[in-house]
Design an enzyme around this catalytic site. Structure first.
Site, PDB file in Angstrom:
ATOM      1  N   CYS A 149       0.774  -1.241   0.058  1.00  0.00           N
ATOM      2  CA  CYS A 149       0.093   0.053   0.103  1.00  0.00           C
ATOM      3  C   CYS A 149       1.003   1.068  -0.085  1.00  0.00           C
ATOM      4  CB  CYS A 149      -0.883  -0.120   1.094  1.00  0.00           C
ATOM      5  SG  CYS A 149      -0.105   0.276   2.845  1.00  0.00           S
ATOM      6  N   CYS A 164       0.901   3.830   2.170  1.00  0.00           N
ATOM      7  CA  CYS A 164       1.501   4.322   3.404  1.00  0.00           C
ATOM      8  C   CYS A 164       2.525   3.373   3.818  1.00  0.00           C
ATOM      9  CB  CYS A 164       0.282   4.457   4.323  1.00  0.00           C
ATOM     10  SG  CYS A 164      -0.359   2.861   4.819  1.00  0.00           S
TER      11      CYS A 164
END
Length: 146
Positions: free
Chosen positions: A52, A54
């Site tokens: 992902c 983040c």
């Protein structure tokens, strides 16, 4: 322009693995490797890696930078959520019932027991330096000077 999705994702995964490995983290890809790493004495920082945004923009940079500190864990390891599924499941099982599974995440172990847990909610939406500060605060409390 036509791009093969599978080739694109393979490159993303390769990059995610390479970034954390080049920072000095040992990749745990099997449940046996997880059990062996969690049985080590001293402090172990477990980074639950992910593809992902983040993870790539916050967690992996924080993982790489936080360890440049006077006190740091004895061992640096990583499991890759969604990729090394059995290893990640084994790690989450060993984290115990009080751990909320998330990725990315950091778990600091001392002699195999959780002493600190930084979940996705403390990573996503934060800047990398605030995650570094959080990690180093845990290092200060639980780790020995290098």
């Amino acid at each position: 322009m036509n791009m093969d999705y599978d080739l694109f994702m393979e490159e993303i995964k390769r990059t995610a693995r390479a970034e954390i490995e080049s920072a000095g983290y040992e990749q745990l890809r099997t449940p046996e490797e997880v059990e062996e790493a969690f049985a080590r004495t001293g402090t172990t920082l477990v980074m639950v890696n992910s593809v992902c945004g983040c993870a790539g923009g916050i967690a992996r940079p924080a993982a790489a930078n936080a360890i440049h500190y006077d006190k740091r864990p004895d061992h640096l390891v990583t499991v890759f959520a969604g990729q090394d599924k059995e290893a990640t499941a084994a790690a989450r099982h060993l984290f115990g019932d009080n751990h909320i599974p998330s990725s990315p995440a950091f778990v600091l172990l001392k002699d195999g027991k959780i002493v600190a847990d930084i979940g996705r909610h403390e990573i996503e939406g934060h800047d990398p330096m605030s995650v570094v500060t959080n990690l180093q605060g845990n290092f200060e409390e639980y780790c020995e000077e290098v």
